[in-house]
Design a protein around this motif. Structure first.
Motif, mmCIF file in Angstrom:
data_model
loop_
_atom_site.group_PDB
_atom_site.id
_atom_site.type_symbol
_atom_site.label_atom_id
_atom_site.label_comp_id
_atom_site.label_asym_id
_atom_site.label_seq_id
_atom_site.Cartn_x
_atom_site.Cartn_y
_atom_site.Cartn_z
ATOM 1 N N ARG A 149 -5.283 4.704 1.104
ATOM 2 C CA ARG A 149 -5.251 3.324 1.556
ATOM 3 C C ARG A 149 -5.622 3.282 3.038
ATOM 4 N NH1 ARG A 149 -5.376 2.181 -3.000
ATOM 5 N NH2 ARG A 149 -4.113 0.699 -4.187
ATOM 6 N N VAL A 206 -9.337 5.198 -3.618
ATOM 7 C CA VAL A 206 -8.623 3.938 -3.421
ATOM 8 C C VAL A 206 -8.205 3.359 -4.774
ATOM 9 C CG1 VAL A 206 -8.817 1.557 -2.586
ATOM 10 C CG2 VAL A 206 -9.761 3.447 -1.224
ATOM 11 N N GLN A 207 -9.121 3.370 -5.710
ATOM 12 C CA GLN A 207 -8.833 2.826 -7.041
ATOM 13 C C GLN A 207 -7.686 3.570 -7.719
ATOM 14 O OE1 GLN A 207 -10.021 -0.260 -7.473
ATOM 15 N NE2 GLN A 207 -11.111 0.174 -9.394
ATOM 16 N N ALA A 208 -7.627 4.865 -7.519
ATOM 17 C CA ALA A 208 -6.569 5.666 -8.147
ATOM 18 C C ALA A 208 -5.258 5.609 -7.383
ATOM 19 C CB ALA A 208 -7.036 7.121 -8.261
ATOM 20 N N GLU A 225 -13.883 4.732 -2.564
ATOM 21 C CA GLU A 225 -13.487 3.833 -3.654
ATOM 22 C C GLU A 225 -12.790 4.534 -4.821
ATOM 23 O OE1 GLU A 225 -13.891 1.848 -7.487
ATOM 24 O OE2 GLU A 225 -15.080 3.567 -6.823
ATOM 25 N N PRO A 226 -13.261 5.719 -5.280
ATOM 26 C CA PRO A 226 -12.530 6.352 -6.395
ATOM 27 C C PRO A 226 -11.109 6.758 -6.017
ATOM 28 C CG PRO A 226 -14.214 7.833 -5.522
ATOM 29 C CD PRO A 226 -14.473 6.479 -4.928
ATOM 30 N N ASP A 248 0.823 -1.208 0.000
ATOM 31 C CA ASP A 248 0.000 0.000 0.000
ATOM 32 C C ASP A 248 0.857 1.259 0.000
ATOM 33 O OD1 ASP A 248 -2.388 -1.338 -0.063
ATOM 34 O OD2 ASP A 248 -2.682 -1.320 2.112
ATOM 35 N N GLU A 278 -13.833 2.221 2.980
ATOM 36 C CA GLU A 278 -13.157 1.841 1.734
ATOM 37 C C GLU A 278 -14.120 1.918 0.555
ATOM 38 O OE1 GLU A 278 -9.555 -1.102 3.162
ATOM 39 O OE2 GLU A 278 -11.556 -1.952 2.959
ATOM 40 N N ARG A 279 -15.385 1.546 0.777
ATOM 41 C CA ARG A 279 -16.365 1.668 -0.305
ATOM 42 C C ARG A 279 -16.682 3.131 -0.582
ATOM 43 N NH1 ARG A 279 -18.906 -2.384 2.442
ATOM 44 N NH2 ARG A 279 -20.826 -1.215 2.802
ATOM 45 N N THR A 337 2.224 1.818 -3.387
ATOM 46 C CA THR A 337 1.192 2.378 -4.265
ATOM 47 C C THR A 337 1.034 3.872 -4.022
ATOM 48 O OG1 THR A 337 -0.017 0.287 -4.360
ATOM 49 C CG2 THR A 337 -1.249 2.279 -4.882
#
Length: 535
Positions: free
Chosen positions: A220, A214-216, A211-212, A17, A207-208, A20
């Motif tokens: 984290r 986290v996805q990018a 989400e945008p 993480d 986290e949900r 990332t």
């Protein structure tokens, strides 16, 4: 061996993480304002979509019935506070994108400070939070011109990406998301969020929602105890740290992360100064509910829960007000002391057999642990200050500044007739209180959820002597060099504020507020108003 094993167990996913985040920090720093706004709009929709699950999870963990009025605390201080903040950050970024700077409504000089009016901003603000207004005082020497020039200046100069560690709090569920938002928007940081073990159950919901991001690779989440926190604090990939917690936690972080930028919000012993005046029976009842709310909201597990009520000895209404506060506390719906250590702290501060919500009489000359130690439970100290009536405000401010630990928030309750009769005394008290937020007939908790106001301790602390903390969060107008926020409310309001512990329809109001913040439409406002009138 146990610590080494723990570190080895957590290192693998955390390292991935952090890698990332390190790779994404430059992209976030260079992302256009337009794309950041688009991400915030998606975040807002996601927060709204998980709001019911979020509130239900918090109620279950805290031992509350989702259909109880007390569930309103979770709706309002949880998803609604975050929805409100997202909307305000979007407005500020829109203005920066169009004008290059936030559009500050009113900036003027007063009481030797530059003062910025930050709330209300539109008709809905005036209708939903009746009579509430807020201003931000800048530090000495900061001129109105400098205030305007520096607001949002982060977006007018190049900056490198950074990785921030946000150590979340376990009490109010919006704290961690709001801290992350501030680091993202005001600090240009990507964020590693370490959940507090007390409310780590919210991690999958957050986290949900995020989400945008986290996805990018911009956000984290991690869970775990002190070992995880220590590992992250000392990690080379972490550039700066923000913590909401205790002074002991702050000092531990300084040891683990020498040389890193650390900001913190550490709570305090909050005073509620009750200015003597001629009150009616209805005034006494309303303000008893107000003081009880300051103490009992979230079962007392708030960094700015009122801890010392300061009244004038000999004031004709002192005994009646104390009795009525105690009546309100006793009549409240039973609830568990869910936060670890609460029963022990209560016993130490109020006696082994003290009730969960209790008032302890103290004297100004006493050695009172309640003056020095944040209770973080349902104990309220009641102090009757011996002084002449015309000296009361000055003496109360002096006591709060010199005897009470911390500088996060202070409350003043004053009848409008008294305020009009002694305007200079009141102005001097507001200016003299060395606290990051001052509430005048408004609990400083409102300064927490009005995201336009910076939230943090009175400036001047250091890493070695952090007091109530260093730096600010929230601050949706992106002001720099702030000293304090001041929030004003009417002495009594109708309908009853949704956050009062005595509001019988708080849950329904909280749900309606979330829908309103998502839609911001006349119909959504009318639904809030209809529920508020039932409270």
């Amino acid at each position: 061996m146990r610590y080494t094993s723990c570190v080895q167990d957590l290192a693998r996913p955390v390292e991935r993480d952090l890698e990332t985040l390190g790779a994404a920090k430059t992209a976030w720093a260079g992302l256009s304002i337009e794309l950041k706004i688009a991400l915030l709009h998606t975040l807002k929709r996601n927060v709204y979509n998980v709001a019911h699950e979020w509130t239900a999870a918090a109620c279950e963990a805290k031992g509350l019935d989702l259909n109880s009025p007390l569930a309103g605390e979770e709706w309002i201080s949880g998803p609604w506070a975050v929805l409100y903040a997202i909307e305000r950050y979007i407005r500020t970024l829109d203005e920066i994108d169009e004008y290059g700077t936030p559009r500050l409504r009113a900036v003027r000089e007063r009481e030797g400070r530059t003062v910025v009016e930050v709330f209300p901003n539109d008709l809905y603000d005036r209708l939903l939070l009746t009579g509430l207004r807020a201003e931000v005082w800048m530090q000495p020497g900061v001129t109105p011109e400098q205030t305007r020039e520096r607001a949002g200046s982060f977006y007018r100069k190049p900056h490198a990406g950074r990785v921030a560690l946000v150590l979340g709090a376990g009490n109010i569920s919006s704290i961690a998301p709001l801290d992350v938002l501030y680091k993202l928007i005001a600090g240009g940081c990507v964020c590693m969020v370490k959940m507090n073990p007390v409310n780590a159950y919210l991690q999958p919901i957050f986290e949900r929602a995020f989400e945008p991001f986290v996805q990018a690779g911009f956000v984290r989440f991690a869970s775990g105890g002190a070992e995880t926190g220590a590992y992250l604090c000392g990690h080379r990939a972490i550039d700066e740290i923000h913590v909401t917690g205790s002074e002991a936690t702050h000092r531990a972080i300084v040891r683990e992360a020498p040389g890193k930028t650390i900001t913190s919000e550490l709570g305090n012993v909050s005073p509620t100064i009750v200015v003597p005046g001629s009150w009616s029976a209805a005034d006494i009842r309303y303000q008893a509910e107000h003081i009880a709310t300051q103490k009992a909201h979230n079962a007392g597990f708030n960094c700015i829960a009122s801890q010392v009520a300061i009244v004038r000895k000999g004031w004709e209404h002192a005994a009646a007000l104390r009795a009525e506060v105690q009546n309100v506390l006793r009549a409240m719906e039973p609830r568990p002391e869910y936060y670890p250590g609460a029963a022990q702290r209560r016993a130490e501060l109020a006696g082994e057999h003290a009730q969960m919500r209790t008032i302890v009489d103290v004297g100004a000359d006493d050695y009172a642990p309640l003056f020095e130690r944040e209770a973080f439970c349902g104990v309220l100290a009641w102090l009757e200050l011996p002084c002449e009536e015309h000296d009361f405000l000055d003496e109360a401010v002096r006591f709060a500044n010199e005897r009470l630990s911390g500088t996060l928030g202070a409350n003043i309750i004053v009848h409008p007739k008294t305020a009009r009769a002694h305007p200079a005394d009141l102005k001097r008290a507001i200016a003299g209180l060395r606290y990051g937020c001052v509430g005048v007939n408004a609990w400083t908790g409102t300064g927490y959820f009005i995201c336009e106001t910076p939230w943090g301790a009175y400036p001047g602390h250091t890493l070695r002597s952090p007091g109530s903390g260093i730096g600010v969060v929230h601050n949706a107008r992106l002001l720099e060099d702030t000293e304090k926020s001041v929030v004003y409310a009417p002495f009594r309001t109708f309908p009853k504020p949704a956050w009062f512990v005595t509001n019988e329809n708080a849950g329904a109001i909280g749900r309606a507020l979330c829908t309103f913040e998502m839609e911001r439409s006349p119909g959504a406002f009318l639904r809030v108003a209809a529920q508020a009138l039932k409270g």
